[in-house]
Design an enzyme around this catalytic site. Sequence first.
Site, PDB file in Angstrom:
ATOM      1  N   GLU A  15       3.712  -1.629   8.175  1.00  0.00           N
ATOM      2  CA  GLU A  15       2.328  -2.073   8.362  1.00  0.00           C
ATOM      3  C   GLU A  15       2.131  -3.496   7.835  1.00  0.00           C
ATOM      4  O   GLU A  15       3.033  -4.099   7.248  1.00  0.00           O
ATOM      5  CB  GLU A  15       1.362  -1.137   7.610  1.00  0.00           C
ATOM      6  CG  GLU A  15       0.681  -0.092   8.485  1.00  0.00           C
ATOM      7  CD  GLU A  15      -0.470  -0.656   9.316  1.00  0.00           C
ATOM      8  OE1 GLU A  15      -0.625  -1.898   9.368  1.00  0.00           O
ATOM      9  OE2 GLU A  15      -1.204   0.133   9.920  1.00  0.00           O
ATOM     10  N   ARG A  97      -6.557   5.897  -0.803  1.00  0.00           N
ATOM     11  CA  ARG A  97      -5.684   4.753  -1.054  1.00  0.00           C
ATOM     12  C   ARG A  97      -6.199   3.563  -0.255  1.00  0.00           C
ATOM     13  O   ARG A  97      -6.989   3.717   0.683  1.00  0.00           O
ATOM     14  CB  ARG A  97      -4.233   5.060  -0.657  1.00  0.00           C
ATOM     15  CG  ARG A  97      -4.007   5.249   0.836  1.00  0.00           C
ATOM     16  CD  ARG A  97      -2.513   5.245   1.163  1.00  0.00           C
ATOM     17  NE  ARG A  97      -2.228   5.520   2.560  1.00  0.00           N
ATOM     18  CZ  ARG A  97      -2.223   4.612   3.529  1.00  0.00           C
ATOM     19  NH1 ARG A  97      -2.536   3.350   3.269  1.00  0.00           N
ATOM     20  NH2 ARG A  97      -1.916   4.948   4.771  1.00  0.00           N
ATOM     21  N   ASN A  99      -5.938   0.504   2.437  1.00  0.00           N
ATOM     22  CA  ASN A  99      -5.271   0.345   3.722  1.00  0.00           C
ATOM     23  C   ASN A  99      -5.346  -1.117   4.148  1.00  0.00           C
ATOM     24  O   ASN A  99      -4.897  -1.985   3.419  1.00  0.00           O
ATOM     25  CB  ASN A  99      -5.871   1.294   4.763  1.00  0.00           C
ATOM     26  CG  ASN A  99      -4.896   1.616   5.881  1.00  0.00           C
ATOM     27  OD1 ASN A  99      -3.697   1.724   5.655  1.00  0.00           O
ATOM     28  ND2 ASN A  99      -5.391   1.765   7.092  1.00  0.00           N
ATOM     29  N   ASN A 145      -9.258   0.238   9.058  1.00  0.00           N
ATOM     30  CA  ASN A 145      -8.065  -0.411   9.588  1.00  0.00           C
ATOM     31  C   ASN A 145      -8.335  -1.879   9.894  1.00  0.00           C
ATOM     32  O   ASN A 145      -8.776  -2.613   9.032  1.00  0.00           O
ATOM     33  CB  ASN A 145      -7.535   0.358  10.807  1.00  0.00           C
ATOM     34  CG  ASN A 145      -6.196   1.020  10.512  1.00  0.00           C
ATOM     35  OD1 ASN A 145      -5.327   0.424   9.884  1.00  0.00           O
ATOM     36  ND2 ASN A 145      -6.020   2.249  10.945  1.00  0.00           N
ATOM     37  N   ASP A 194      -5.576   0.395  15.727  1.00  0.00           N
ATOM     38  CA  ASP A 194      -5.057   0.352  14.361  1.00  0.00           C
ATOM     39  C   ASP A 194      -5.288  -1.055  13.806  1.00  0.00           C
ATOM     40  O   ASP A 194      -6.420  -1.489  13.678  1.00  0.00           O
ATOM     41  CB  ASP A 194      -3.579   0.761  14.363  1.00  0.00           C
ATOM     42  CG  ASP A 194      -3.066   1.189  12.998  1.00  0.00           C
ATOM     43  OD1 ASP A 194      -3.472   0.577  11.989  1.00  0.00           O
ATOM     44  OD2 ASP A 194      -2.240   2.120  12.922  1.00  0.00           O
TER      45      ASP A 194
END
Length: 272
Positions: A15, A97, A99, A145, A194
């Site tokens: 990512e 968490r 991102n 995202n 995403d």
Amino acid sequence: MTQSLIFHGNSELLEGPIFDTKNNCLYFVSIFDYLVYFYNPQTKEILSIKLDSPVSCIYIQEHKKIIVATKNGFFEIDFNTLKKKSVFKIDIDDNVRFNDGIKDPNGRYIIGTMGYPDVKKNIGQVFSYDMGQYKTIIENTTISNGLAFSLDNKWLYFIDTPTKKVAKYAYDLNTGDVQFDSYIIEFLGDGVPDGMCIDNNGMLWIAEWGGACVSQWNPVDGNKIQQLELPCTNVTSCCFDNEANLYVTTAMSASANDIYGGGLYYLELNKK
């Protein structure tokens, strides 16, 4: 377009690619391996540093020096010395968490959260951190995202993946506050949005999880311009280099035929 697989480390979830345009190098993360990577396109050198919890988002500081978000806080990493040190924290619950994130033109750190280890509806939010203080600017997200600023910095584009939409927020550079304006893009196919980036013409390029592609969209009229297919199902994020070519991160999938998921790709859109 020429497509090449330039790194495959058997990662479950690559990512957060971000290109340092001043120093011509790339950074990206392997979230569940707790790894942060540095890549030099000229020498093909790849360096990595391991942290102590899931990593997600990188902010460039200077050559080979970055700040990276982990579940346990934000760390400065120096790839010249391979040293790391804690620099600041944003307090989050144990069941979330960090991102995706972005730095605004004034240097604020913007970052979203999502449920961890289990995704849960509406427990995420988007924070803004500046000068030792932080605040929530977007609430009740599920999988925070992609984030991108319009070229004039008046708008912040944001993806909460399960909505299958791209939202547009008015952005106040003086205060760092946002105001929801509208949903500008909707995904109707198999892929869900995403990570994303913006090109020099103000068009959005969006990685499609489950869609095996990166798609280009016009944020003004919401129309899809094109899509670039990849040989793996879960495409996670993308960024441009100095030649307007794309680096793309991907993740593994459940398909036995998906042997390239979890790799880093280079899509040469503009040959030298």
